[in-house]
Motif scaffolding. Structure first.
Motif, PDB file in Angstrom:
ATOM      1  N   ILE C  83      25.162  14.015  42.534  1.00  0.00           N
ATOM      2  CA  ILE C  83      25.025  15.269  41.764  1.00  0.00           C
ATOM      3  C   ILE C  83      25.884  16.338  42.422  1.00  0.00           C
ATOM      4  O   ILE C  83      25.807  16.547  43.633  1.00  0.00           O
ATOM      5  CB  ILE C  83      23.548  15.742  41.748  1.00  0.00           C
ATOM      6  N   ARG C  84      26.695  17.012  41.622  1.00  0.00           N
ATOM      7  CA  ARG C  84      27.510  18.118  42.135  1.00  0.00           C
ATOM      8  C   ARG C  84      27.122  19.404  41.416  1.00  0.00           C
ATOM      9  O   ARG C  84      27.218  19.476  40.185  1.00  0.00           O
ATOM     10  CB  ARG C  84      29.001  17.824  41.895  1.00  0.00           C
ATOM     11  N   LEU C  85      26.690  20.397  42.192  1.00  0.00           N
ATOM     12  CA  LEU C  85      26.322  21.694  41.621  1.00  0.00           C
ATOM     13  C   LEU C  85      27.591  22.523  41.520  1.00  0.00           C
ATOM     14  O   LEU C  85      28.210  22.846  42.541  1.00  0.00           O
ATOM     15  CB  LEU C  85      25.281  22.370  42.510  1.00  0.00           C
ATOM     16  N   THR C  86      27.997  22.845  40.304  1.00  0.00           N
ATOM     17  CA  THR C  86      29.264  23.549  40.125  1.00  0.00           C
ATOM     18  C   THR C  86      29.055  25.050  39.925  1.00  0.00           C
ATOM     19  O   THR C  86      29.995  25.823  40.070  1.00  0.00           O
ATOM     20  CB  THR C  86      30.049  22.942  38.944  1.00  0.00           C
ATOM     21  N   SER C  87      27.844  25.447  39.578  1.00  0.00           N
ATOM     22  CA  SER C  87      27.475  26.869  39.579  1.00  0.00           C
ATOM     23  C   SER C  87      25.960  26.917  39.668  1.00  0.00           C
ATOM     24  O   SER C  87      25.310  25.878  39.760  1.00  0.00           O
ATOM     25  CB  SER C  87      27.973  27.574  38.306  1.00  0.00           C
ATOM     26  N   THR C  89      24.043  27.365  37.397  1.00  0.00           N
ATOM     27  CA  THR C  89      23.441  26.858  36.154  1.00  0.00           C
ATOM     28  C   THR C  89      24.192  25.654  35.581  1.00  0.00           C
ATOM     29  O   THR C  89      23.929  25.255  34.437  1.00  0.00           O
ATOM     30  CB  THR C  89      23.402  27.969  35.076  1.00  0.00           C
ATOM     31  N   ASP C  90      25.126  25.110  36.354  1.00  0.00           N
ATOM     32  CA  ASP C  90      25.902  23.955  35.875  1.00  0.00           C
ATOM     33  C   ASP C  90      25.978  22.888  36.953  1.00  0.00           C
ATOM     34  O   ASP C  90      26.096  23.206  38.134  1.00  0.00           O
ATOM     35  CB  ASP C  90      27.336  24.373  35.497  1.00  0.00           C
ATOM     36  N   ALA C  91      25.959  21.647  36.513  1.00  0.00           N
ATOM     37  CA  ALA C  91      26.073  20.537  37.456  1.00  0.00           C
ATOM     38  C   ALA C  91      26.629  19.327  36.734  1.00  0.00           C
ATOM     39  O   ALA C  91      26.559  19.229  35.499  1.00  0.00           O
ATOM     40  CB  ALA C  91      24.709  20.204  38.062  1.00  0.00           C
ATOM     41  N   ARG C 122      21.368  24.713  33.302  1.00  0.00           N
ATOM     42  CA  ARG C 122      20.065  25.325  33.545  1.00  0.00           C
ATOM     43  C   ARG C 122      19.866  26.449  32.531  1.00  0.00           C
ATOM     44  O   ARG C 122      20.675  27.387  32.469  1.00  0.00           O
ATOM     45  CB  ARG C 122      20.012  25.875  34.974  1.00  0.00           C
ATOM     46  N   GLN C 123      18.807  26.321  31.747  1.00  0.00           N
ATOM     47  CA  GLN C 123      18.516  27.324  30.717  1.00  0.00           C
ATOM     48  C   GLN C 123      17.070  27.766  30.878  1.00  0.00           C
ATOM     49  O   GLN C 123      16.177  26.912  30.916  1.00  0.00           O
ATOM     50  CB  GLN C 123      18.735  26.732  29.310  1.00  0.00           C
ATOM     51  N   ASN C 124      16.855  29.064  30.956  1.00  0.00           N
ATOM     52  CA  ASN C 124      15.485  29.597  31.125  1.00  0.00           C
ATOM     53  C   ASN C 124      14.756  28.923  32.279  1.00  0.00           C
ATOM     54  O   ASN C 124      13.573  28.608  32.190  1.00  0.00           O
ATOM     55  CB  ASN C 124      14.684  29.416  29.836  1.00  0.00           C
ATOM     56  N   GLY C 125      15.500  28.667  33.348  1.00  0.00           N
ATOM     57  CA  GLY C 125      14.879  28.113  34.545  1.00  0.00           C
ATOM     58  C   GLY C 125      14.699  26.607  34.542  1.00  0.00           C
ATOM     59  O   GLY C 125      14.222  26.038  35.534  1.00  0.00           O
ATOM     60  N   ARG C 126      15.075  25.940  33.446  1.00  0.00           N
ATOM     61  CA  ARG C 126      14.920  24.478  33.379  1.00  0.00           C
ATOM     62  C   ARG C 126      16.276  23.794  33.278  1.00  0.00           C
ATOM     63  O   ARG C 126      17.129  24.202  32.495  1.00  0.00           O
ATOM     64  CB  ARG C 126      14.112  24.067  32.132  1.00  0.00           C
TER      65      ARG C 126
END
Lengths: 167, 167, 167
Positions: C83-87, C89-91, C122-126
Protein backbone atom coordinates in the motif's frame (compact mmCIF):
# COMPACT_ATOMS: atom_id res chain seq x y z
CA UNK A 1 -14.10 4.61 10.82
CA UNK A 2 -13.24 4.44 14.51
CA UNK A 3 -10.00 5.92 15.70
CA UNK A 4 -7.32 3.34 16.19
CA UNK A 5 -4.53 3.85 18.69
CA UNK A 6 -1.03 2.44 18.91
CA UNK A 7 -2.26 0.17 21.71
CA UNK A 8 -4.96 -1.13 19.39
CA UNK A 9 -2.44 -1.89 16.63
CA UNK A 10 -0.23 -3.71 19.14
CA UNK A 11 -3.16 -5.78 20.42
CA UNK A 12 -4.20 -6.68 16.86
CA UNK A 13 -0.59 -7.64 16.12
CA UNK A 14 -0.45 -9.95 19.14
CA UNK A 15 -3.76 -11.60 18.20
CA UNK A 16 -2.54 -12.18 14.65
CA UNK A 17 0.68 -13.71 15.99
CA UNK A 18 -1.43 -16.01 18.17
CA UNK A 19 -3.40 -17.24 15.18
CA UNK A 20 -0.25 -17.75 13.10
CA UNK A 21 1.30 -19.82 15.89
CA UNK A 22 -1.87 -21.92 16.09
CA UNK A 23 -1.63 -22.88 12.41
CA UNK A 24 2.13 -23.46 12.58
CA UNK A 25 1.52 -25.85 15.48
CA UNK A 26 -1.30 -27.53 13.57
CA UNK A 27 0.62 -28.22 10.35
CA UNK A 28 3.91 -29.05 12.12
CA UNK A 29 2.08 -31.19 14.73
CA UNK A 30 3.51 -29.17 17.67
CA UNK A 31 0.86 -30.14 20.20
CA UNK A 32 2.75 -28.97 23.31
CA UNK A 33 3.19 -25.44 22.00
CA UNK A 34 -0.41 -25.39 20.79
CA UNK A 35 -1.59 -26.12 24.32
CA UNK A 36 -0.07 -22.79 25.44
CA UNK A 37 -2.25 -20.87 22.95
CA UNK A 38 -5.67 -21.96 24.24
CA UNK A 39 -7.53 -21.12 27.45
CA UNK A 40 -8.46 -24.20 29.54
CA UNK A 41 -12.16 -23.87 28.70
CA UNK A 42 -11.71 -23.09 25.01
CA UNK A 43 -14.65 -23.85 22.71
CA UNK A 44 -14.01 -25.22 19.22
CA UNK A 45 -16.64 -25.72 16.52
CA UNK A 46 -14.98 -27.02 13.38
CA UNK A 47 -16.75 -27.71 10.08
CA UNK A 48 -19.75 -25.55 10.93
CA UNK A 49 -20.40 -27.40 14.17
CA UNK A 50 -20.04 -30.98 12.96
CA UNK A 51 -16.98 -31.34 15.16
CA UNK A 52 -17.51 -29.40 18.40
CA UNK A 53 -15.39 -29.65 21.52
CA UNK A 54 -15.36 -28.00 24.94
CA UNK A 55 -12.13 -27.64 26.83
CA UNK A 56 -8.48 -27.65 25.85
CA UNK A 57 -7.98 -31.34 26.48
CA UNK A 58 -10.89 -32.33 24.25
CA UNK A 59 -9.75 -30.00 21.47
CA UNK A 60 -6.16 -31.22 21.57
CA UNK A 61 -7.30 -34.83 21.70
CA UNK A 62 -9.42 -34.34 18.57
CA UNK A 63 -6.65 -32.54 16.68
CA UNK A 64 -4.05 -35.16 17.54
CA UNK A 65 -6.35 -38.07 16.71
CA UNK A 66 -7.46 -36.60 13.38
CA UNK A 67 -4.20 -34.93 12.28
CA UNK A 68 -1.41 -36.53 14.30
CA UNK A 69 -0.29 -39.25 11.90
CA UNK A 70 2.76 -38.53 9.75
CA UNK A 71 0.86 -39.89 6.75
CA UNK A 72 -1.50 -36.91 7.23
CA UNK A 73 -0.05 -33.89 5.39
CA UNK A 74 -1.81 -30.56 5.67
CA UNK A 75 -1.57 -26.86 4.97
CA UNK A 76 -4.01 -24.61 6.83
CA UNK A 77 -3.74 -20.95 5.91
CA UNK A 78 -5.73 -17.99 7.17
CA UNK A 79 -6.09 -14.64 5.48
CA UNK A 80 -7.93 -11.32 5.68
CA UNK A 81 -7.96 -10.79 9.47
CA UNK A 82 -10.83 -8.59 10.68
CA UNK A 83 -10.04 -8.21 14.39
CA UNK A 84 -12.41 -6.24 16.62
CA UNK A 85 -11.24 -5.18 20.09
CA UNK A 86 -14.33 -5.24 22.29
CA UNK A 87 -12.59 -4.42 25.57
CA UNK A 88 -9.04 -4.18 26.88
CA UNK A 89 -9.08 -7.97 27.33
CA UNK A 90 -11.60 -9.24 24.76
CA UNK A 91 -11.62 -9.40 20.99
CA UNK A 92 -13.27 -11.20 18.12
CA UNK A 93 -11.81 -12.14 14.78
CA UNK A 94 -13.09 -13.14 11.34
CA UNK A 95 -10.61 -14.82 9.01
CA UNK A 96 -10.80 -16.31 5.55
CA UNK A 97 -9.22 -19.77 5.50
CA UNK A 98 -8.14 -22.40 3.02
CA UNK A 99 -6.87 -25.87 3.67
CA UNK A 100 -5.36 -28.77 1.80
CA UNK A 101 -5.14 -32.19 3.39
CA UNK A 102 -3.33 -35.14 1.83
CA UNK A 103 -4.25 -38.41 3.52
CA UNK A 104 -1.86 -40.98 2.12
CA UNK A 105 -3.36 -43.82 4.20
CA UNK A 106 -6.77 -43.25 2.64
CA UNK A 107 -5.45 -42.16 -0.76
CA UNK A 108 -7.50 -38.95 -0.80
CA UNK A 109 -6.90 -35.23 -1.07
CA UNK A 110 -9.31 -32.75 0.52
CA UNK A 111 -9.32 -29.04 -0.35
CA UNK A 112 -11.57 -26.41 1.11
CA UNK A 113 -12.18 -22.79 2.04
CA UNK A 114 -14.31 -20.98 4.57
CA UNK A 115 -14.39 -18.42 7.33
CA UNK A 116 -13.26 -18.61 10.93
CA UNK A 117 -15.07 -16.77 13.72
CA UNK A 118 -12.91 -16.58 16.85
CA UNK A 119 -12.94 -15.05 20.30
CA UNK A 120 -9.77 -14.03 22.10
CA UNK A 121 -9.10 -13.06 25.70
CA UNK A 122 -6.12 -11.41 27.34
CA UNK A 123 -4.95 -13.17 30.50
CA UNK A 124 -1.87 -12.16 32.48
CA UNK A 125 -0.82 -9.93 29.60
CA UNK A 126 -1.06 -12.62 26.92
CA UNK A 127 -3.75 -12.96 24.25
CA UNK A 128 -5.16 -16.50 24.04
CA UNK A 129 -7.78 -18.30 21.95
CA UNK A 130 -11.07 -18.51 23.88
CA UNK A 131 -13.25 -19.85 21.06
CA UNK A 132 -12.56 -20.85 17.48
CA UNK A 133 -14.61 -22.31 14.69
CA UNK A 134 -15.25 -22.16 11.01
CA UNK A 135 -17.95 -22.64 8.46
CA UNK A 136 -16.95 -23.84 5.02
CA UNK A 137 -17.64 -22.06 1.77
CA UNK A 138 -16.94 -25.36 0.10
CA UNK A 139 -14.93 -28.52 0.51
CA UNK A 140 -14.11 -31.16 -2.03
CA UNK A 141 -12.58 -34.59 -1.89
CA UNK A 142 -10.77 -36.51 -4.62
CA UNK A 143 -9.25 -39.98 -4.67
CA UNK A 144 -5.55 -39.57 -5.40
CA UNK A 145 -5.60 -42.66 -7.60
CA UNK A 146 -7.94 -40.89 -10.01
CA UNK A 147 -5.07 -38.63 -11.18
CA UNK A 148 -2.67 -40.91 -13.01
CA UNK A 149 0.94 -40.19 -12.15
CA UNK A 150 0.17 -38.01 -9.11
CA UNK A 151 2.99 -38.42 -6.61
CA UNK A 152 4.12 -36.91 -3.33
CA UNK A 153 7.61 -35.52 -3.96
CA UNK A 154 8.42 -34.10 -0.52
CA UNK A 155 7.25 -34.59 3.07
CA UNK A 156 8.18 -32.75 6.28
CA UNK A 157 8.31 -36.10 8.09
CA UNK A 158 9.55 -38.50 5.44
CA UNK A 159 12.28 -36.77 3.49
CA UNK A 160 14.22 -34.89 6.18
CA UNK A 161 14.40 -31.84 4.03
CA UNK A 162 15.45 -33.63 0.88
CA UNK A 163 13.40 -32.50 -2.08
CA UNK A 164 12.55 -35.93 -3.36
CA UNK A 165 11.06 -38.90 -1.54
CA UNK A 166 13.27 -41.06 -3.70
CA UNK A 167 16.35 -38.91 -2.95
CA UNK B 1 4.18 -10.85 25.71
CA UNK B 2 6.98 -8.36 25.18
CA UNK B 3 6.14 -4.73 24.80
CA UNK B 4 6.06 -3.62 21.20
CA UNK B 5 6.79 -0.04 20.23
CA UNK B 6 5.82 2.02 17.23
CA UNK B 7 9.38 1.61 15.95
CA UNK B 8 8.97 -2.15 16.20
CA UNK B 9 5.73 -2.08 14.21
CA UNK B 10 7.38 0.07 11.55
CA UNK B 11 10.35 -2.31 11.30
CA UNK B 12 8.03 -5.32 11.02
CA UNK B 13 6.07 -3.50 8.34
CA UNK B 14 9.22 -2.81 6.31
CA UNK B 15 10.35 -6.43 6.60
CA UNK B 16 6.96 -7.67 5.43
CA UNK B 17 7.09 -5.26 2.49
CA UNK B 18 10.52 -6.66 1.61
CA UNK B 19 9.19 -10.21 1.55
CA UNK B 20 6.16 -9.22 -0.54
CA UNK B 21 8.42 -7.50 -3.07
CA UNK B 22 10.58 -10.64 -3.24
CA UNK B 23 7.62 -12.80 -4.23
CA UNK B 24 6.25 -10.22 -6.67
CA UNK B 25 9.65 -10.17 -8.36
CA UNK B 26 9.75 -13.98 -8.38
CA UNK B 27 6.36 -14.56 -9.99
CA UNK B 28 6.64 -11.58 -12.37
CA UNK B 29 10.27 -12.47 -13.25
CA UNK B 30 11.56 -9.02 -12.21
CA UNK B 31 15.17 -10.03 -11.65
CA UNK B 32 16.64 -6.52 -11.59
CA UNK B 33 14.36 -5.35 -8.80
CA UNK B 34 14.91 -8.61 -6.92
CA UNK B 35 18.65 -7.92 -6.89
CA UNK B 36 17.98 -4.80 -4.82
CA UNK B 37 16.31 -6.87 -2.08
CA UNK B 38 19.23 -9.16 -1.24
CA UNK B 39 22.55 -8.47 0.47
CA UNK B 40 25.62 -9.39 -1.67
CA UNK B 41 26.46 -12.40 0.52
CA UNK B 42 22.90 -13.67 0.92
CA UNK B 43 22.45 -17.37 1.75
CA UNK B 44 19.57 -19.32 0.21
CA UNK B 45 18.59 -22.87 1.12
CA UNK B 46 15.54 -23.88 -0.90
CA UNK B 47 13.71 -27.21 -0.59
CA UNK B 48 15.18 -28.02 2.81
CA UNK B 49 18.74 -27.58 1.60
CA UNK B 50 18.56 -29.51 -1.67
CA UNK B 51 19.17 -26.27 -3.54
CA UNK B 52 21.62 -24.11 -1.57
CA UNK B 53 23.39 -21.05 -2.85
CA UNK B 54 25.83 -18.51 -1.42
CA UNK B 55 25.88 -14.99 -2.75
CA UNK B 56 23.43 -12.85 -4.64
CA UNK B 57 24.78 -13.75 -8.07
CA UNK B 58 24.45 -17.48 -7.43
CA UNK B 59 20.92 -17.09 -6.05
CA UNK B 60 19.76 -14.94 -8.95
CA UNK B 61 21.39 -17.27 -11.44
CA UNK B 62 19.53 -20.24 -9.96
CA UNK B 63 16.19 -18.43 -9.88
CA UNK B 64 16.50 -17.22 -13.45
CA UNK B 65 17.61 -20.60 -14.77
CA UNK B 66 14.87 -22.52 -12.97
CA UNK B 67 12.02 -20.00 -13.25
CA UNK B 68 12.93 -17.59 -16.01
CA UNK B 69 11.16 -19.20 -18.96
CA UNK B 70 7.78 -17.78 -19.94
CA UNK B 71 6.42 -21.34 -20.16
CA UNK B 72 7.07 -21.51 -16.39
CA UNK B 73 4.01 -20.11 -14.55
CA UNK B 74 4.11 -19.80 -10.79
CA UNK B 75 2.36 -18.39 -7.76
CA UNK B 76 4.40 -18.23 -4.55
CA UNK B 77 2.49 -16.92 -1.56
CA UNK B 78 3.63 -16.44 2.01
CA UNK B 79 1.40 -16.14 5.04
CA UNK B 80 1.47 -15.94 8.85
CA UNK B 81 4.57 -13.75 9.35
CA UNK B 82 6.25 -14.26 12.73
CA UNK B 83 8.96 -11.57 12.70
CA UNK B 84 11.37 -11.28 15.62
CA UNK B 85 13.50 -8.15 15.97
CA UNK B 86 16.75 -9.29 17.53
CA UNK B 87 18.56 -5.93 17.39
CA UNK B 88 18.03 -2.54 15.77
CA UNK B 89 19.48 -3.96 12.56
CA UNK B 90 18.78 -7.71 12.73
CA UNK B 91 15.61 -9.77 12.55
CA UNK B 92 14.40 -13.27 11.84
CA UNK B 93 11.17 -14.37 10.23
CA UNK B 94 9.10 -17.54 10.00
CA UNK B 95 6.48 -17.67 7.26
CA UNK B 96 4.03 -20.27 6.04
CA UNK B 97 4.23 -20.64 2.27
CA UNK B 98 2.39 -22.29 -0.56
CA UNK B 99 3.34 -22.53 -4.19
CA UNK B 100 1.88 -23.67 -7.47
CA UNK B 101 4.09 -24.15 -10.50
CA UNK B 102 2.77 -24.92 -13.98
CA UNK B 103 5.54 -26.12 -16.28
CA UNK B 104 4.01 -26.23 -19.74
CA UNK B 105 7.23 -27.47 -21.38
CA UNK B 106 7.27 -30.54 -19.15
CA UNK B 107 3.47 -30.88 -18.93
CA UNK B 108 3.47 -31.01 -15.12
CA UNK B 109 1.93 -29.09 -12.25
CA UNK B 110 3.66 -28.95 -8.87
CA UNK B 111 1.89 -27.82 -5.71
CA UNK B 112 3.39 -27.55 -2.27
CA UNK B 113 3.45 -25.94 1.14
CA UNK B 114 6.04 -25.39 3.83
CA UNK B 115 7.72 -22.89 6.11
CA UNK B 116 10.34 -20.25 5.40
CA UNK B 117 13.00 -19.32 7.94
CA UNK B 118 14.66 -16.00 7.02
CA UNK B 119 17.19 -13.55 8.38
CA UNK B 120 17.03 -9.84 7.65
CA UNK B 121 19.52 -7.04 8.17
CA UNK B 122 19.13 -3.28 8.08
CA UNK B 123 21.79 -1.54 6.01
CA UNK B 124 21.82 2.20 5.31
CA UNK B 125 18.29 2.44 6.64
CA UNK B 126 16.87 -0.33 4.42
CA UNK B 127 15.88 -3.85 5.49
CA UNK B 128 17.31 -6.53 3.18
CA UNK B 129 17.21 -10.32 2.97
CA UNK B 130 20.36 -11.82 4.49
CA UNK B 131 19.31 -15.47 4.45
CA UNK B 132 16.24 -17.27 3.19
CA UNK B 133 15.17 -20.88 2.97
CA UNK B 134 12.28 -23.21 3.40
CA UNK B 135 11.45 -26.75 4.34
CA UNK B 136 8.42 -28.33 2.76
CA UNK B 137 5.45 -29.76 4.60
CA UNK B 138 4.65 -31.56 1.39
CA UNK B 139 4.98 -31.24 -2.35
CA UNK B 140 3.19 -33.12 -5.06
CA UNK B 141 3.57 -33.40 -8.79
CA UNK B 142 0.98 -34.34 -11.39
CA UNK B 143 1.23 -34.76 -15.16
CA UNK B 144 -1.15 -32.26 -16.72
CA UNK B 145 -2.15 -34.79 -19.37
CA UNK B 146 -3.66 -37.00 -16.68
CA UNK B 147 -6.55 -34.51 -16.23
CA UNK B 148 -8.54 -34.72 -19.43
CA UNK B 149 -9.61 -31.30 -20.67
CA UNK B 150 -7.29 -29.34 -18.37
CA UNK B 151 -6.29 -26.15 -20.13
CA UNK B 152 -4.42 -22.95 -19.39
CA UNK B 153 -6.90 -20.11 -20.00
CA UNK B 154 -4.72 -17.10 -19.15
CA UNK B 155 -1.02 -16.28 -18.94
CA UNK B 156 0.81 -13.12 -17.83
CA UNK B 157 3.22 -13.52 -20.75
CA UNK B 158 1.07 -15.05 -23.46
CA UNK B 159 -2.28 -13.34 -23.41
CA UNK B 160 -1.38 -9.70 -22.73
CA UNK B 161 -4.15 -9.34 -20.23
CA UNK B 162 -6.80 -11.02 -22.35
CA UNK B 163 -8.70 -13.61 -20.35
CA UNK B 164 -8.49 -16.37 -22.91
CA UNK B 165 -5.47 -17.81 -24.67
CA UNK B 166 -7.70 -18.26 -27.66
CA UNK B 167 -9.03 -14.69 -27.40
CA UNK C 1 12.99 3.63 3.24
CA UNK C 2 10.60 6.50 3.89
CA UNK C 3 9.63 7.28 7.45
CA UNK C 4 6.30 5.81 8.40
CA UNK C 5 4.15 7.38 11.08
CA UNK C 6 1.45 5.98 13.31
CA UNK C 7 -1.10 7.74 11.11
CA UNK C 8 0.34 5.94 8.11
CA UNK C 9 0.08 2.55 9.83
CA UNK C 10 -3.52 3.30 10.78
CA UNK C 11 -4.40 4.31 7.20
CA UNK C 12 -2.76 1.16 5.81
CA UNK C 13 -4.68 -0.90 8.36
CA UNK C 14 -8.00 0.64 7.30
CA UNK C 15 -7.24 0.05 3.62
CA UNK C 16 -6.38 -3.58 4.30
CA UNK C 17 -9.63 -4.00 6.25
CA UNK C 18 -11.50 -2.55 3.28
CA UNK C 19 -9.97 -5.09 0.92
CA UNK C 20 -10.68 -7.96 3.31
CA UNK C 21 -14.32 -6.91 3.59
CA UNK C 22 -14.55 -6.77 -0.22
CA UNK C 23 -13.46 -10.39 -0.56
CA UNK C 24 -15.65 -11.55 2.33
CA UNK C 25 -18.62 -9.95 0.60
CA UNK C 26 -17.62 -11.52 -2.71
CA UNK C 27 -17.32 -15.10 -1.47
CA UNK C 28 -20.30 -14.87 0.91
CA UNK C 29 -22.41 -13.04 -1.74
CA UNK C 30 -23.06 -10.07 0.58
CA UNK C 31 -23.91 -7.56 -2.15
CA UNK C 32 -25.49 -4.92 0.10
CA UNK C 33 -22.43 -4.63 2.31
CA UNK C 34 -20.17 -4.65 -0.74
CA UNK C 35 -22.00 -1.59 -2.08
CA UNK C 36 -20.81 0.36 0.97
CA UNK C 37 -17.15 -0.32 0.09
CA UNK C 38 -17.11 1.26 -3.38
CA UNK C 39 -17.31 4.88 -4.49
CA UNK C 40 -20.22 5.61 -6.86
CA UNK C 41 -17.91 6.05 -9.85
CA UNK C 42 -15.63 3.10 -9.11
CA UNK C 43 -13.69 1.62 -12.03
CA UNK C 44 -13.19 -2.14 -12.23
CA UNK C 45 -10.98 -3.92 -14.77
CA UNK C 46 -11.05 -7.64 -14.09
CA UNK C 47 -9.06 -10.27 -15.98
CA UNK C 48 -6.59 -7.78 -17.39
CA UNK C 49 -9.32 -5.61 -18.86
CA UNK C 50 -11.49 -8.30 -20.45
CA UNK C 51 -14.25 -7.43 -18.03
CA UNK C 52 -14.26 -3.67 -17.42
CA UNK C 53 -17.00 -1.70 -15.73
CA UNK C 54 -17.57 1.94 -14.79
CA UNK C 55 -19.72 2.81 -11.83
CA UNK C 56 -20.83 0.95 -8.74
CA UNK C 57 -24.09 -0.26 -10.24
CA UNK C 58 -22.37 -1.79 -13.27
CA UNK C 59 -19.73 -3.48 -11.09
CA UNK C 60 -22.28 -4.92 -8.68
CA UNK C 61 -24.48 -6.04 -11.55
CA UNK C 62 -21.57 -7.92 -13.13
CA UNK C 63 -20.51 -9.54 -9.84
CA UNK C 64 -24.02 -10.66 -9.01
CA UNK C 65 -24.71 -11.99 -12.50
CA UNK C 66 -21.42 -13.91 -12.72
CA UNK C 67 -21.08 -15.04 -9.08
CA UNK C 68 -24.52 -14.76 -7.51
CA UNK C 69 -25.79 -18.31 -8.02
CA UNK C 70 -25.51 -20.68 -5.07
CA UNK C 71 -24.12 -23.33 -7.42
CA UNK C 72 -21.14 -20.97 -7.86
CA UNK C 73 -18.62 -21.63 -5.07
CA UNK C 74 -15.53 -19.46 -4.82
CA UNK C 75 -12.58 -18.52 -2.67
CA UNK C 76 -10.80 -15.28 -3.55
CA UNK C 77 -7.76 -14.54 -1.41
CA UNK C 78 -5.37 -11.62 -1.54
CA UNK C 79 -1.88 -11.54 -0.10
CA UNK C 80 1.26 -9.40 0.07
CA UNK C 81 -0.28 -5.91 0.37
CA UNK C 82 1.99 -3.13 -0.90
CA UNK C 83 0.00 0.00 0.00
CA UNK C 84 1.35 3.42 -0.95
CA UNK C 85 -0.19 6.52 0.64
CA UNK C 86 0.01 9.23 -2.00
CA UNK C 87 -1.85 11.91 -0.04
CA UNK C 88 -3.94 12.16 3.11
CA UNK C 89 -6.92 10.92 1.11
CA UNK C 90 -5.40 8.87 -1.73
CA UNK C 91 -3.59 5.57 -1.87
CA UNK C 92 -2.69 2.80 -4.25
CA UNK C 93 -2.30 -0.90 -3.55
CA UNK C 94 -0.69 -3.90 -5.21
CA UNK C 95 -1.83 -7.33 -4.00
CA UNK C 96 -1.05 -10.87 -4.98
CA UNK C 97 -4.24 -12.88 -5.44
CA UNK C 98 -5.36 -16.43 -5.94
CA UNK C 99 -8.81 -17.74 -6.67
CA UNK C 100 -10.65 -21.01 -6.93
CA UNK C 101 -14.07 -21.20 -8.53
CA UNK C 102 -16.24 -24.32 -8.55
CA UNK C 103 -19.08 -24.03 -11.04
CA UNK C 104 -21.32 -27.00 -10.37
CA UNK C 105 -23.80 -26.04 -13.11
CA UNK C 106 -21.07 -26.17 -15.73
CA UNK C 107 -19.10 -28.99 -14.07
CA UNK C 108 -15.82 -27.05 -14.14
CA UNK C 109 -13.22 -25.84 -11.66
CA UNK C 110 -11.15 -22.74 -12.39
CA UNK C 111 -7.98 -21.89 -10.46
CA UNK C 112 -5.80 -18.86 -10.98
CA UNK C 113 -3.38 -16.33 -9.59
CA UNK C 114 -2.40 -12.78 -10.42
CA UNK C 115 -1.90 -9.28 -9.13
CA UNK C 116 -4.41 -6.59 -8.22
CA UNK C 117 -3.69 -2.89 -8.77
CA UNK C 118 -6.13 -0.72 -6.80
CA UNK C 119 -6.77 2.90 -5.98
CA UNK C 120 -8.37 3.99 -2.73
CA UNK C 121 -9.81 7.32 -1.60
CA UNK C 122 -10.76 8.61 1.81
CA UNK C 123 -14.19 10.23 1.92
CA UNK C 124 -15.85 11.49 5.11
CA UNK C 125 -13.21 9.71 7.15
CA UNK C 126 -13.69 6.32 5.47
CA UNK C 127 -11.36 4.64 2.98
CA UNK C 128 -13.22 3.31 -0.09
CA UNK C 129 -12.29 1.48 -3.29
CA UNK C 130 -11.98 3.94 -6.17
CA UNK C 131 -10.54 1.56 -8.76
CA UNK C 132 -9.74 -2.12 -8.74
CA UNK C 133 -8.44 -4.58 -11.28
CA UNK C 134 -6.15 -7.49 -11.78
CA UNK C 135 -3.99 -9.14 -14.37
CA UNK C 136 -3.54 -12.88 -14.18
CA UNK C 137 -0.25 -14.70 -13.86
CA UNK C 138 -2.12 -17.77 -15.03
CA UNK C 139 -5.54 -19.34 -14.96
CA UNK C 140 -6.53 -22.89 -15.68
CA UNK C 141 -9.79 -24.69 -16.17
CA UNK C 142 -10.61 -28.36 -15.67
CA UNK C 143 -13.81 -30.32 -16.21
CA UNK C 144 -14.78 -31.81 -12.85
CA UNK C 145 -15.90 -35.02 -14.54
CA UNK C 146 -12.31 -35.67 -15.62
CA UNK C 147 -11.34 -36.50 -12.02
CA UNK C 148 -13.13 -39.72 -11.20
CA UNK C 149 -14.67 -39.68 -7.73
CA UNK C 150 -14.28 -35.91 -7.20
CA UNK C 151 -17.11 -34.73 -4.99
CA UNK C 152 -18.20 -31.59 -3.20
CA UNK C 153 -18.41 -32.49 0.49
CA UNK C 154 -19.50 -29.14 1.97
CA UNK C 155 -21.18 -25.96 0.76
CA UNK C 156 -21.93 -22.67 2.54
CA UNK C 157 -25.37 -22.62 0.92
CA UNK C 158 -26.30 -26.28 0.69
CA UNK C 159 -25.21 -27.97 3.88
CA UNK C 160 -26.09 -25.41 6.56
CA UNK C 161 -22.82 -25.95 8.29
CA UNK C 162 -22.93 -29.71 8.25
CA UNK C 163 -19.66 -31.18 7.05
CA UNK C 164 -21.16 -33.55 4.53
CA UNK C 165 -23.62 -32.88 1.74
CA UNK C 166 -25.06 -36.30 2.50
CA UNK C 167 -25.18 -35.60 6.28
Amino acid sequence: MPDITLDDLVAIHHIEQLKYAYFRCLDQKRWEEMETLLIPDVEATYSGGTNSFSGRDAVLDFLQRSMGAESFHSAHHCHHPEIRLTSATDATGTWAMEDTVIMLDFDITIRGAGFYEDRYVRQNGRWLIAATGYKRLWEELAPRASTEGLQLTASWWRTDGRSSLAG
